[in-house]
Design a protein around this motif. Structure first.
Motif, mmCIF file in Angstrom:
data_model
loop_
_atom_site.group_PDB
_atom_site.id
_atom_site.type_symbol
_atom_site.label_atom_id
_atom_site.label_comp_id
_atom_site.label_asym_id
_atom_site.label_seq_id
_atom_site.Cartn_x
_atom_site.Cartn_y
_atom_site.Cartn_z
ATOM 1 N N ASP A 147 -14.375 -24.552 2.048
ATOM 2 C CA ASP A 147 -14.497 -25.039 2.764
ATOM 3 C C ASP A 147 -13.206 -25.480 3.715
ATOM 4 O OD1 ASP A 147 -16.481 -24.232 3.906
ATOM 5 O OD2 ASP A 147 -18.060 -25.250 2.475
ATOM 6 N N LEU A 148 -12.276 -26.054 2.053
ATOM 7 C CA LEU A 148 -10.780 -26.800 2.775
ATOM 8 C C LEU A 148 -10.328 -26.039 3.789
ATOM 9 C CD1 LEU A 148 -9.463 -26.357 -1.443
ATOM 10 C CD2 LEU A 148 -10.567 -28.493 0.283
ATOM 11 N N ARG A 149 -9.566 -27.151 4.547
ATOM 12 C CA ARG A 149 -8.548 -26.537 6.307
ATOM 13 C C ARG A 149 -7.618 -25.601 5.395
ATOM 14 N NH1 ARG A 149 -8.159 -30.332 9.985
ATOM 15 N NH2 ARG A 149 -9.658 -31.680 9.099
ATOM 16 N N ASN A 150 -6.525 -26.054 4.339
ATOM 17 C CA ASN A 150 -5.461 -25.248 3.976
ATOM 18 C C ASN A 150 -5.877 -23.693 3.263
ATOM 19 O OD1 ASN A 150 -6.885 -26.138 2.140
ATOM 20 N ND2 ASN A 150 -4.878 -25.534 0.613
ATOM 21 N N THR A 151 -7.547 -23.180 3.636
ATOM 22 C CA THR A 151 -7.456 -22.207 3.020
ATOM 23 C C THR A 151 -8.283 -20.813 4.280
ATOM 24 O OG1 THR A 151 -9.660 -22.587 2.988
ATOM 25 C CG2 THR A 151 -8.583 -22.741 0.769
ATOM 26 N N ASP A 152 -7.742 -19.468 4.717
ATOM 27 C CA ASP A 152 -8.391 -18.378 5.406
ATOM 28 C C ASP A 152 -9.621 -19.562 5.497
ATOM 29 O OD1 ASP A 152 -6.069 -17.757 5.323
ATOM 30 O OD2 ASP A 152 -6.685 -15.891 4.226
ATOM 31 N N SER A 153 -10.875 -18.967 4.585
ATOM 32 C CA SER A 153 -12.385 -19.395 5.212
ATOM 33 C C SER A 153 -12.690 -19.657 6.172
ATOM 34 C CB SER A 153 -12.863 -18.872 3.940
ATOM 35 O OG SER A 153 -12.583 -19.770 2.853
#
Length: 209
Positions: A147-153
């Motif tokens: 759920d981290l905004r720096n990951t694709d998902s």
């Protein structure tokens, strides 16, 4: 990762890393075809079928996939399927393995937005955990790596949840219709057929030439 605004109040998410992988596939195929032509001339073209297969799979697996968010719902452009989930059908958004739209009729994962895995939180900074939609947080305001905004998902989930919350707050989504709202799933038969044809041609080139 890339988040683009388009006409009709639509946003499209694609992973930048996937674009890189697609470019590697195309460059490999182009170099292979060039070397073949230089060494064998036009007569060697039938032997480049495996390279064409690599180029096509680069487009299919890395360039084509996307998550498209509209006011009417979310569309997942996967390699062999296009899945359209209306907002009324959406129950929750999960990111354990990839951005996954959960409905009463089933779960639908986005090929374009995989989760980062157990080590995905190593590069997280405080700003990556703040200001997320309410559905992103677990017990004690915890945030799953996916759920981290720096990951694709996480970036794709942020886009989906933000639009979802906005439409709920403005009363544009009719509640209580999840079970009766259909999800549209369309198989890309042309891509399936072309994959089989190119794979067969590649095998023929490897074993027959």
């Amino acid at each position: 990762m890339s988040r683009e605004s388009h006409a009709g109040n639509a946003e499209i998410f694609t992973a930048r890393s996937s674009r890189v992988f697609a470019g590697i596939c195309w460059a490999t195929a182009a170099i292979g075809v060039g070397v073949t032509l230089a060494s064998a001339g036009p007569a060697g073209l039938p032997g480049t079928a495996p390279l064409l297969f690599i180029a096509y799979m680069g487009w299919l697996l890395f360039w084509r996939p996307a998550v498209v968010v509209r006011d009417s719902g979310v569309t997942l452009e996967n390699p062999y399927r296009t899945i359209t989930v209306p907002w009324e059908a959406l129950a929750t958004v999960d990111t354990r393995y990839a951005l996954t739209l959960v409905t009463p009729r089933g779960k639908y994962a986005a090929w374009a937005a995989p989760a980062p895995g157990i080590w995905g939180g190593r590069n997280a900074r405080p700003e990556h955990l703040k200001g997320l939609p309410g559905g992103s947080y677990g017990p004690g305001q915890s945030v799953r790596p996916g759920d981290l905004r720096n990951t694709d998902s996480g970036a794709a989930a942020l886009m989906v949840r933000s639009r979802w919350e906005q439409l709920v707050e403005t009363g544009r989504i009719e509640a209580g219709r999840a079970a009766e709202t259909p999800v549209a799933v369309a198989f890309a038969w042309q891509h399936i057929a072309l994959t089989v044809a190119l794979a067969a041609a590649g095998c023929w080139a490897v074993f027959a030439l």
